[in-house]
Structures are given as structure tokens and as C-alpha cells.
Design a protein around this motif. Structure first.
Motif, short mmCIF file in Angstrom:
data_model
loop_
_atom_site.label_atom_id
_atom_site.label_comp_id
_atom_site.label_asym_id
_atom_site.label_seq_id
_atom_site.Cartn_x
_atom_site.Cartn_y
_atom_site.Cartn_z
N GLN A 1 47.02 57.57 36.95
CA GLN A 1 47.55 56.37 37.05
C GLN A 1 48.69 56.19 37.99
OE1 GLN A 1 47.71 54.02 33.30
NE2 GLN A 1 47.82 56.31 32.31
N LEU A 2 48.95 55.25 38.67
CA LEU A 2 49.92 54.77 39.73
C LEU A 2 51.04 54.07 38.82
CD1 LEU A 2 51.03 55.18 42.52
CD2 LEU A 2 49.74 52.92 42.98
N LEU A 3 52.33 54.55 39.22
CA LEU A 3 53.55 53.61 38.66
C LEU A 3 53.83 52.44 39.55
CD1 LEU A 3 55.79 53.39 36.30
CD2 LEU A 3 56.96 54.93 37.74
N LEU A 4 54.10 51.35 39.03
CA LEU A 4 54.24 50.17 40.15
C LEU A 4 55.23 49.45 39.34
CD1 LEU A 4 50.57 49.25 41.45
CD2 LEU A 4 52.43 50.01 42.49
N ASN A 5 55.98 48.66 40.11
CA ASN A 5 56.73 47.57 39.62
C ASN A 5 56.09 46.14 39.64
OD1 ASN A 5 58.91 49.35 39.10
ND2 ASN A 5 59.91 48.86 41.17
N ARG A 6 55.90 45.49 38.46
CA ARG A 6 55.25 44.31 38.50
C ARG A 6 56.39 43.07 38.58
NH1 ARG A 6 54.18 40.15 34.56
NH2 ARG A 6 52.32 39.21 34.78
N CYS A 7 56.03 42.56 39.53
CA CYS A 7 56.98 41.30 39.94
C CYS A 7 56.49 39.88 39.99
CB CYS A 7 57.59 41.65 41.52
SG CYS A 7 58.10 43.47 41.52
N SER A 8 57.14 39.00 40.43
CA SER A 8 56.60 37.53 40.56
C SER A 8 57.34 36.93 41.38
CB SER A 8 56.56 36.76 38.97
OG SER A 8 57.76 36.72 38.42
N TYR A 9 56.56 36.05 42.21
CA TYR A 9 57.25 35.14 43.19
C TYR A 9 58.00 33.80 42.15
CZ TYR A 9 55.04 37.58 46.88
OH TYR A 9 54.57 38.52 47.82
N PRO A 10 58.75 33.06 42.82
CA PRO A 10 59.44 31.79 42.26
C PRO A 10 58.35 30.96 41.67
CG PRO A 10 60.57 32.37 44.18
CD PRO A 10 59.43 33.50 44.31
N ASP A 11 57.12 31.07 42.40
CA ASP A 11 56.05 29.92 42.00
C ASP A 11 55.06 30.63 40.75
OD1 ASP A 11 54.70 31.80 43.25
OD2 ASP A 11 53.85 30.45 44.81
N GLY A 12 55.51 31.85 40.35
CA GLY A 12 54.89 32.45 39.50
C GLY A 12 53.73 33.48 39.44
N ARG A 13 53.22 33.63 40.96
CA ARG A 13 52.37 34.28 41.37
C ARG A 13 52.81 35.76 41.24
NH1 ARG A 13 51.43 34.30 46.71
NH2 ARG A 13 53.20 33.43 46.98
N ILE A 14 51.91 36.68 40.62
CA ILE A 14 52.21 38.03 40.55
C ILE A 14 51.98 38.75 41.73
CG2 ILE A 14 51.71 40.36 38.93
CD1 ILE A 14 52.99 37.85 37.38
N TYR A 15 52.56 40.02 41.78
CA TYR A 15 52.42 41.04 42.94
C TYR A 15 53.24 42.56 42.35
CZ TYR A 15 57.49 40.55 44.29
OH TYR A 15 58.92 40.39 44.57
N TYR A 16 52.68 43.36 42.88
CA TYR A 16 53.46 44.66 42.40
C TYR A 16 53.94 45.27 43.72
CZ TYR A 16 50.28 44.09 38.56
OH TYR A 16 49.95 43.15 37.40
N ASP A 17 54.93 46.21 43.37
CA ASP A 17 55.81 46.72 44.46
C ASP A 17 56.00 48.40 43.93
OD1 ASP A 17 57.25 47.23 46.73
OD2 ASP A 17 58.94 46.06 46.13
N LEU A 18 56.03 49.17 45.19
CA LEU A 18 56.17 50.57 44.93
C LEU A 18 57.75 50.69 44.26
CD1 LEU A 18 54.76 52.62 47.90
CD2 LEU A 18 54.00 52.31 45.61
#
Length: 159
Positions: free
Chosen positions: A17-34
Motif C-alpha cells: 500500500q502507498l501512503l497518501l494525503n487525502r485532500c479536497s479542493y474548495p468545491d469539494g472534489r477529492i485529490y491525493y498528494d504525496l
């Protein structure tokens, strides 16, 4: 005054498994970052990476080797004016491993960050978005390469 931000990011793989930071844009869309972030003056990249991993995820890690490097340049004039320190950065991507399995409470989350999550390697390509973008399509290549890979410059219109 604009400066180029030096950033250290981590690929941390444990039990497939890869460790990622779960993030969200102000409009609520989800993205992931290292996990990782900006290098402070007079701080080594390895020290910056260990500090950022601990701050964001609560984990302690050791840096193994550099695996990739890239550049991001933001093209949005409003973002450049509001966040000049984040609009041109060099990303140094390192392979790292946890130095202990237990974690502490994270002390500092990135802008938009919700939490850190472990994603199975075979599911990474299914995520809606990962920053930097080449991680999604090139993860196995990065992990198996014998030397760091230059991924070039990505022009973006968001932070």
C-alpha cells in the motif's frame, strides 16, 4: 518577490500500500498528494522530508533514495498573486520507509488536507487525482528504476 520553492515528497510503501494525503479542493472534489512539503532555509532535503512526513502523517520515516524530480509552474495570475511561494516549485521525490509502525497525532496538515490514507498499489490508478500527476501513471516505473527519473515541467492552473 517570486522564489522557486524546493519541495521534498515521499513515496512510502508498506504491505503493498502507498501512503497518501487525502485532500479536497474548495468545491469539494477529492485529490491525493504525496506526504512532504517545502524545505526551510539551511535544512537538508532529507531533514525536510522527515519533518514533513511526521507533521502531516504522524509517522516517523527514514529516507532511502531519490526516485524522481520534476518542476511545477502555476499559470493562474490570481493564484500567483495570492500564493507566490507555491506557484513555482521543484519536487524532489524520495523513496522512504517507516522507521516505526506506530504513529503520533499529526501536527500540521497541508492546505486542503483531510487525513492520510493507505491505498493498495493496484488501486492507485483508480483514484480521481494524485499530485504530482505522473505518480498515477508511472508509479511502478518509479519504484523499479535504478536511477532518479526527470518528469519535466508541468504547467498548472491550480495549487
Amino acid at each position: 518577490m517570486m522564489s522557486i520553492r524546493s519541495t521534498a515528497k515521499a513515496l512510502i510503501v508498506r504491505d503493498g500500500q502507498l501512503l497518501l494525503n487525502r485532500c479536497s479542493y474548495p468545491d469539494g472534489r477529492i485529490y491525493y498528494d504525496l506526504p512532504g512539503g517545502g524545505q526551510h532555509p539551511f535544512e537538508s532535503l532529507e531533514d525536510a522530508l522527515r519533518r514533513e512526513i511526521r507533521e502531516e502523517t504522524g509517522y516517523f520515516a527514514t529516507v532511502q533514495r531519490m526516485v524522481a524530480i520534476s518542476e511545477e509552474i502555476n499559470t493562474d495570475p490570481a493564484l500567483r498573486a495570492t500564493y507566490p511561494e507555491y506557484c513555482h516549485r521543484i519536487l524532489h521525490i524520495f523513496l522512504a520507509e517507516l522507521s516505526r509502525s506506530e504513529k503520533e497525532i499529526p501536527t500540521e496538515k497541508d492546505l486542503g488536507m483531510d487525513t492520510s490514507v493507505w491505498i493498495p498499489l493496484e488501486k492507485v490508478h483508480e483514484l480521481p487525482e494524485i499530485n504530482p500527476s505522473y505518480i498515477q501513471s508511472s508509479l511502478q516505473t518509479i519504484l523499479s528504476a535504478s536511477a532518479p527519473i526527470w518528469f519535466g515541467t508541468e504547467y498548472r492552473d491550480r495549487i
